[in-house]
Design an enzyme around this catalytic site. Structure first.
Site, PDB file in Angstrom:
ATOM      1  N   SER A 100      17.494 -87.438 -10.287  1.00 30.92           N
ATOM      2  CA  SER A 100      19.232 -87.282 -11.049  1.00 30.92           C
ATOM      3  C   SER A 100      18.805 -86.153 -12.267  1.00 30.92           C
ATOM      4  O   SER A 100      17.909 -86.439 -12.918  1.00 30.92           O
ATOM      5  CB  SER A 100      19.356 -88.652 -11.619  1.00 30.92           C
ATOM      6  OG  SER A 100      19.402 -89.712 -10.631  1.00 30.92           O
ATOM      7  N   GLU A 126      19.079 -85.711 -18.027  1.00 25.09           N
ATOM      8  CA  GLU A 126      18.045 -86.832 -18.103  1.00 25.09           C
ATOM      9  C   GLU A 126      16.742 -85.665 -18.046  1.00 25.09           C
ATOM     10  O   GLU A 126      15.531 -86.334 -18.461  1.00 25.09           O
ATOM     11  CB  GLU A 126      18.141 -87.559 -16.821  1.00 25.09           C
ATOM     12  CG  GLU A 126      16.893 -88.633 -16.637  1.00 25.09           C
ATOM     13  CD  GLU A 126      17.280 -89.319 -15.372  1.00 25.09           C
ATOM     14  OE1 GLU A 126      18.080 -90.117 -15.457  1.00 25.09           O
ATOM     15  OE2 GLU A 126      16.300 -89.499 -14.659  1.00 25.09           O
ATOM     16  N   ARG A 169      17.145 -95.077 -20.014  1.00 26.12           N
ATOM     17  CA  ARG A 169      16.294 -93.901 -19.717  1.00 26.12           C
ATOM     18  C   ARG A 169      16.153 -93.195 -21.143  1.00 26.12           C
ATOM     19  O   ARG A 169      16.075 -92.038 -21.272  1.00 26.12           O
ATOM     20  CB  ARG A 169      17.405 -92.764 -19.002  1.00 26.12           C
ATOM     21  CG  ARG A 169      17.859 -93.366 -17.671  1.00 26.12           C
ATOM     22  CD  ARG A 169      16.770 -93.389 -16.873  1.00 26.12           C
ATOM     23  NE  ARG A 169      17.413 -93.939 -15.431  1.00 26.12           N
ATOM     24  CZ  ARG A 169      17.499 -94.878 -14.894  1.00 26.12           C
ATOM     25  NH1 ARG A 169      17.281 -96.084 -15.502  1.00 26.12           N
ATOM     26  NH2 ARG A 169      18.099 -95.174 -13.892  1.00 26.12           N
TER      27      ARG A 169
HETATM   28  P1  FAD Z   1       6.661 -84.767 -15.969  1.00 28.30           P
HETATM   29  O1  FAD Z   1       8.069 -84.241 -15.189  1.00 28.30           O
HETATM   30  O2  FAD Z   1       5.508 -84.095 -15.813  1.00 28.30           O
HETATM   31  O3  FAD Z   1       7.035 -84.861 -17.678  1.00 28.30           O
HETATM   32  C1  FAD Z   1       8.281 -85.250 -17.835  1.00 28.30           C
HETATM   33  C2  FAD Z   1       8.265 -85.387 -19.520  1.00 28.30           C
HETATM   34  O4  FAD Z   1       7.375 -86.281 -20.030  1.00 28.30           O
HETATM   35  C3  FAD Z   1       7.836 -83.913 -20.079  1.00 28.30           C
HETATM   36  O5  FAD Z   1       8.816 -83.902 -21.149  1.00 28.30           O
HETATM   37  C4  FAD Z   1       6.508 -84.221 -20.369  1.00 28.30           C
HETATM   38  O6  FAD Z   1       5.925 -83.427 -21.600  1.00 28.30           O
HETATM   39  C5  FAD Z   1       6.291 -85.580 -20.569  1.00 28.30           C
HETATM   40  N1  FAD Z   1       4.843 -86.494 -20.451  1.00 28.30           N
HETATM   41  C6  FAD Z   1       4.473 -86.222 -19.159  1.00 28.30           C
HETATM   42  N2  FAD Z   1       3.256 -86.926 -19.170  1.00 28.30           N
HETATM   43  C7  FAD Z   1       2.923 -87.433 -20.761  1.00 28.30           C
HETATM   44  C8  FAD Z   1       2.083 -88.188 -21.243  1.00 28.30           C
HETATM   45  N3  FAD Z   1       0.848 -88.536 -20.593  1.00 28.30           N
HETATM   46  N4  FAD Z   1       2.214 -88.094 -22.512  1.00 28.30           N
HETATM   47  C9  FAD Z   1       3.095 -87.720 -23.372  1.00 28.30           C
HETATM   48  N5  FAD Z   1       4.211 -87.002 -22.746  1.00 28.30           N
HETATM   49  C10 FAD Z   1       4.284 -87.038 -21.299  1.00 28.30           C
HETATM   50  N6  FAD Z   1      13.122 -91.316 -12.714  1.00 28.30           N
HETATM   51  C11 FAD Z   1      13.770 -92.768 -12.959  1.00 28.30           C
HETATM   52  O7  FAD Z   1      13.660 -93.062 -13.836  1.00 28.30           O
HETATM   53  N7  FAD Z   1      14.041 -93.501 -11.848  1.00 28.30           N
HETATM   54  C12 FAD Z   1      14.004 -92.892 -10.548  1.00 28.30           C
HETATM   55  O8  FAD Z   1      14.453 -93.612  -9.658  1.00 28.30           O
HETATM   56  C13 FAD Z   1      13.750 -91.631 -10.433  1.00 28.30           C
HETATM   57  N8  FAD Z   1      13.458 -91.073  -9.089  1.00 28.30           N
HETATM   58  C14 FAD Z   1      13.223 -89.798  -8.943  1.00 28.30           C
HETATM   59  C15 FAD Z   1      13.394 -89.224  -7.741  1.00 28.30           C
HETATM   60  C16 FAD Z   1      13.136 -87.987  -7.330  1.00 28.30           C
HETATM   61  C17 FAD Z   1      13.295 -87.446  -5.868  1.00 28.30           C
HETATM   62  C18 FAD Z   1      12.428 -87.160  -8.433  1.00 28.30           C
HETATM   63  C19 FAD Z   1      12.119 -85.948  -7.981  1.00 28.30           C
HETATM   64  C20 FAD Z   1      12.334 -87.608  -9.714  1.00 28.30           C
HETATM   65  C21 FAD Z   1      13.195 -89.005 -10.005  1.00 28.30           C
HETATM   66  N9  FAD Z   1      12.924 -89.503 -11.291  1.00 28.30           N
HETATM   67  C22 FAD Z   1      13.336 -90.979 -11.352  1.00 28.30           C
HETATM   68  C23 FAD Z   1      12.299 -88.768 -12.535  1.00 28.30           C
HETATM   69  C24 FAD Z   1      10.944 -88.841 -12.563  1.00 28.30           C
HETATM   70  O9  FAD Z   1      10.065 -89.112 -11.367  1.00 28.30           O
HETATM   71  C25 FAD Z   1      10.412 -89.694 -13.592  1.00 28.30           C
HETATM   72  O10 FAD Z   1      10.934 -89.375 -14.937  1.00 28.30           O
HETATM   73  C26 FAD Z   1       8.975 -89.643 -13.833  1.00 28.30           C
HETATM   74  O11 FAD Z   1       8.461 -90.641 -14.689  1.00 28.30           O
HETATM   75  C27 FAD Z   1       8.456 -88.434 -14.461  1.00 28.30           C
HETATM   76  O12 FAD Z   1       6.922 -88.192 -14.173  1.00 28.30           O
HETATM   77  P2  FAD Z   1       6.125 -86.987 -14.276  1.00 28.30           P
HETATM   78  O13 FAD Z   1       4.669 -87.205 -14.404  1.00 28.30           O
HETATM   79  O14 FAD Z   1       6.225 -86.063 -13.150  1.00 28.30           O
HETATM   80  O15 FAD Z   1       6.582 -86.414 -15.681  1.00 28.30           O
HETATM   81  P1  NAP Z   2      23.645 -96.069  -6.452  1.00 22.92           P
HETATM   82  O1  NAP Z   2      23.160 -97.376  -5.947  1.00 22.92           O
HETATM   83  O2  NAP Z   2      24.342 -95.210  -5.373  1.00 22.92           O
HETATM   84  O3  NAP Z   2      24.621 -96.212  -7.834  1.00 22.92           O
HETATM   85  C1  NAP Z   2      25.161 -95.362  -8.140  1.00 22.92           C
HETATM   86  C2  NAP Z   2      25.287 -95.434  -9.743  1.00 22.92           C
HETATM   87  O4  NAP Z   2      25.736 -96.510 -10.159  1.00 22.92           O
HETATM   88  C3  NAP Z   2      23.796 -95.727 -10.140  1.00 22.92           C
HETATM   89  O5  NAP Z   2      23.199 -94.314 -10.755  1.00 22.92           O
HETATM   90  C4  NAP Z   2      23.462 -96.923 -10.820  1.00 22.92           C
HETATM   91  O6  NAP Z   2      23.163 -96.773 -12.230  1.00 22.92           O
HETATM   92  C5  NAP Z   2      25.012 -97.458 -10.926  1.00 22.92           C
HETATM   93  N1  NAP Z   2      24.674 -98.694 -10.672  1.00 22.92           N
HETATM   94  C6  NAP Z   2      24.822 -99.175  -9.259  1.00 22.92           C
HETATM   95  N2  NAP Z   2      25.027-100.390  -9.207  1.00 22.92           N
HETATM   96  C7  NAP Z   2      24.810-101.085 -10.357  1.00 22.92           C
HETATM   97  C8  NAP Z   2      24.632-102.212 -10.873  1.00 22.92           C
HETATM   98  N3  NAP Z   2      24.711-103.286 -10.022  1.00 22.92           N
HETATM   99  N4  NAP Z   2      24.616-102.392 -12.121  1.00 22.92           N
HETATM  100  C9  NAP Z   2      24.309-101.298 -13.153  1.00 22.92           C
HETATM  101  N5  NAP Z   2      24.447-100.085 -12.438  1.00 22.92           N
HETATM  102  C10 NAP Z   2      24.692 -99.819 -11.169  1.00 22.92           C
HETATM  103  O7  NAP Z   2      22.539 -95.033  -6.986  1.00 22.92           O
HETATM  104  P2  NAP Z   2      21.692 -93.974  -6.386  1.00 22.92           P
HETATM  105  O8  NAP Z   2      21.709 -92.638  -6.892  1.00 22.92           O
HETATM  106  O9  NAP Z   2      21.145 -94.356  -4.800  1.00 22.92           O
HETATM  107  O10 NAP Z   2      20.041 -94.692  -7.037  1.00 22.92           O
HETATM  108  C11 NAP Z   2      19.635 -95.773  -6.821  1.00 22.92           C
HETATM  109  C12 NAP Z   2      18.802 -96.364  -7.796  1.00 22.92           C
HETATM  110  O11 NAP Z   2      17.722 -95.361  -8.009  1.00 22.92           O
HETATM  111  C13 NAP Z   2      19.479 -96.297  -9.384  1.00 22.92           C
HETATM  112  O12 NAP Z   2      19.112 -97.374 -10.049  1.00 22.92           O
HETATM  113  C14 NAP Z   2      19.138 -94.661  -9.823  1.00 22.92           C
HETATM  114  O13 NAP Z   2      19.008 -94.584 -11.208  1.00 22.92           O
HETATM  115  C15 NAP Z   2      17.626 -94.823  -9.231  1.00 22.92           C
HETATM  116  N6  NAP Z   2      17.480 -93.232  -9.135  1.00 22.92           N
HETATM  117  C16 NAP Z   2      17.179 -92.556 -10.249  1.00 22.92           C
HETATM  118  C17 NAP Z   2      16.845 -91.290 -10.010  1.00 22.92           C
HETATM  119  C18 NAP Z   2      16.503 -90.527 -11.268  1.00 22.92           C
HETATM  120  O14 NAP Z   2      15.802 -89.318 -10.948  1.00 22.92           O
HETATM  121  N7  NAP Z   2      16.614 -91.055 -12.479  1.00 22.92           N
HETATM  122  C19 NAP Z   2      16.874 -90.430  -8.999  1.00 22.92           C
HETATM  123  C20 NAP Z   2      17.199 -91.306  -7.626  1.00 22.92           C
HETATM  124  C21 NAP Z   2      17.520 -92.823  -7.775  1.00 22.92           C
HETATM  125  P3  NAP Z   2      21.705 -96.712 -12.817  1.00 22.92           P
HETATM  126  O15 NAP Z   2      21.240 -95.087 -12.409  1.00 22.92           O
HETATM  127  O16 NAP Z   2      21.539 -96.927 -14.084  1.00 22.92           O
HETATM  128  O17 NAP Z   2      20.852 -97.618 -12.045  1.00 22.92           O
END
Ligand code: FAD
Ligand code: NAP
Length: 337
Positions: A236, A333, A161
């Site tokens: 998250s 995050e 991340r």
């Molecule tokens: P923004 O929120 O608009 O920006 C995020 C950051 O990036 C800010 O600092 C902004 O300045 C910068 N930025 C944006 N665009 C650019 C650009 N073109 N150049 C330089 N900087 C830039 N994330 C995960 O990793 N895994 C997931 O599974 C995941 N699930 C999510 C589920 C939900 C319901 C929500 C709401 C979010 C989730 N996210 C997840 C987080 C998010 O969707 C991601 O991080 C996504 O990449 C953000 O994209 P955005 O365009 O909305 O960025």
């Molecule tokens: P989950 O499957 O309930 O698991 C809980 C946590 O345990 C997750 O955060 C995941 O880490 C870790 N995990 C589970 N199985 C794993 C494995 N085999 N190896 C390593 N790590 C493991 O998680 P969840 O919340 O439903 O999300 C599912 C996936 O979607 C995850 O990968 C999560 O990161 C992603 N997600 C991200 C966001 C976001 O905003 N960043 C939002 C929703 C979902 P990791 O998070 O490192 O994978």
């Protein structure tokens, strides 16, 4: 050009927390390559889909909303294809394009909100796949000089991340185009993570395909995560902490059920922040108009009418509470402004 700059623009529909903050100046960017340099003293915020930001106040400078579009197939070998994608493209639309063309590699990342331009920022990841696995290179515009700069995978310094673009000294790079390389045949299906395998069984899918995996991931996510259109959130809020093995061993005495996952460096382990928050009794906690989602302890939500400062205060309360109980430091995050 100057006339395209708008003033005091309401950002509530441009951030998934739906926070009613205003941008002093606002500019939509359709062609980042033509953007003129800004002064290093200017305040600006690059905005994609607004799904990973917490806006705690009106933004006093210029919000640059990246809207560029375009997906081009630019290179093919027998087994791979490389796409060049404009930063403003919606991430999930890119995933759908790949599945429609049978290009493999990002199906586990289905339904992540936001733009592709933001994907490298935190090296988006889900269900055992990280963006860096398909990444080839990107082009960014140095906002101070207008210069185009290319970053290889090594230059981006991807980790869990994280990437170089999260560091303050790289905030003046606007990512404008991204190249990703995908498989055309012989796809590697990644179904061992989380509930994917059981979801495929539930859906009675026997023949694995990119579409089947994507459908399973979409189904799991829709059942588990609050939809930002209905309930303001940014996914998250905290990263899963990575702690030393010694620290983990000492916590295990007190909490024998503590889950953990190995990280590449065997001296450390990753523990789920959601588990810590749940143990702490904070899952479902509500304070005024914001709270911690009752089904998902990592997701802070705006029940309606919250402001960014309230959500940030809640986040800090969670950080302090987890630190006190587990001596573990949670880090956001979400990008806080
Ligand atoms: P923004 O929120 O608009 O920006 C995020 C950051 O990036 C800010 O600092 C902004 O300045 C910068 N930025 C944006 N665009 C650019 C650009 N073109 N150049 C330089 N900087 C830039 N994330 C995960 O990793 N895994 C997931 O599974 C995941 N699930 C999510 C589920 C939900 C319901 C929500 C709401 C979010 C989730 N996210 C997840 C987080 C998010 O969707 C991601 O991080 C996504 O990449 C953000 O994209 P955005 O365009 O909305 O960025
Ligand atoms: P989950 O499957 O309930 O698991 C809980 C946590 O345990 C997750 O955060 C995941 O880490 C870790 N995990 C589970 N199985 C794993 C494995 N085999 N190896 C390593 N790590 C493991 O998680 P969840 O919340 O439903 O999300 C599912 C996936 O979607 C995850 O990968 C999560 O990161 C992603 N997600 C991200 C966001 C976001 O905003 N960043 C939002 C929703 C979902 P990791 O998070 O490192 O994978």
């Amino acid at each position: 050009m100057m006339s395209l700059i708008q003033e005091w623009v309401d950002l509530s529909s441009l951030n998934t927390f739906h926070l009613p903050v205003k941008a002093r100046y606002f500019l939509e960017i359709n062609h980042p390559e033509d953007f003129w340099p800004v002064k290093s003293t200017d305040k600006y915020l690059i905005l994609g889909g607004g799904s990973n930001i917490l806006l705690t106040r009106d933004f006093p400078g210029t919000v640059l909303k990246v809207n560029s579009r375009g997906i081009d197939i630019c290179e093919e070998t027998e087994n791979t294809v490389t796409l060049a994608i404009a930063a403003g493209e919606n991430w999930h639309e890119v995933v759908k394009f790949c599945i429609d063309h049978n290009f493999g590699g990002i199906e586990n990342l289905s339904l992540i909100p936001g733009t592709i331009g933001a994907a490298p920022l935190q090296n988006i990841g889900a269900y055992g796949v990280e963006f860096e696995q398909v990444f080839k290179q990107l082009m960014a515009i140095n906002l101070y000089t207008g210069e185009k700069v290319y970053f290889s995978k090594q230059d981006c310094q991807f980790s869990y991340r994280h990437s170089i673009f999260k560091q303050p000294e790289y905030k003046h790079f606007l990512i404008s185009k991204i190249w990703i390389t995908l498989t055309k045949h012989s796809h590697t299906f990644n179904i061992e993570y989380g509930a994917i395998r059981s979801q495929l069984q539930k859906m009675k899918i026997k023949d694995l395909s990119l579409r089947a995996i994507s459908d399973a991931v979409i189904q799991i996510r829709q059942e588990k995560l609050p939809d930002p259109a209905q309930l303001g959130n940014a996914g998250s809020f905290f990263k899963n902490p990575i702690i030393t093995r010694n620290h983990y061993q000492s916590l295990l005495h007190q909490y024998p059920q503590l889950p953990h996952y190995p990280v590449a460096d065997h001296t450390q382990v990753k523990i789920p922040a959601a588990w810590l928050i749940e143990q702490n009794g904070l899952k479902g906690w509500r304070e005024g108009n914001c709270g911690i989602h009752k089904e998902h302890a990592l997701v802070l939500v705006n029940y309606g009418g919250a402001n960014g400062q309230e959500i940030w205060n809640l986040a800090q309360m969670v950080i302090a509470s987890i630190k006190k109980q587990f001596q573990v430091e949670l880090t956001p995050e979400v990008n806080v402004y």
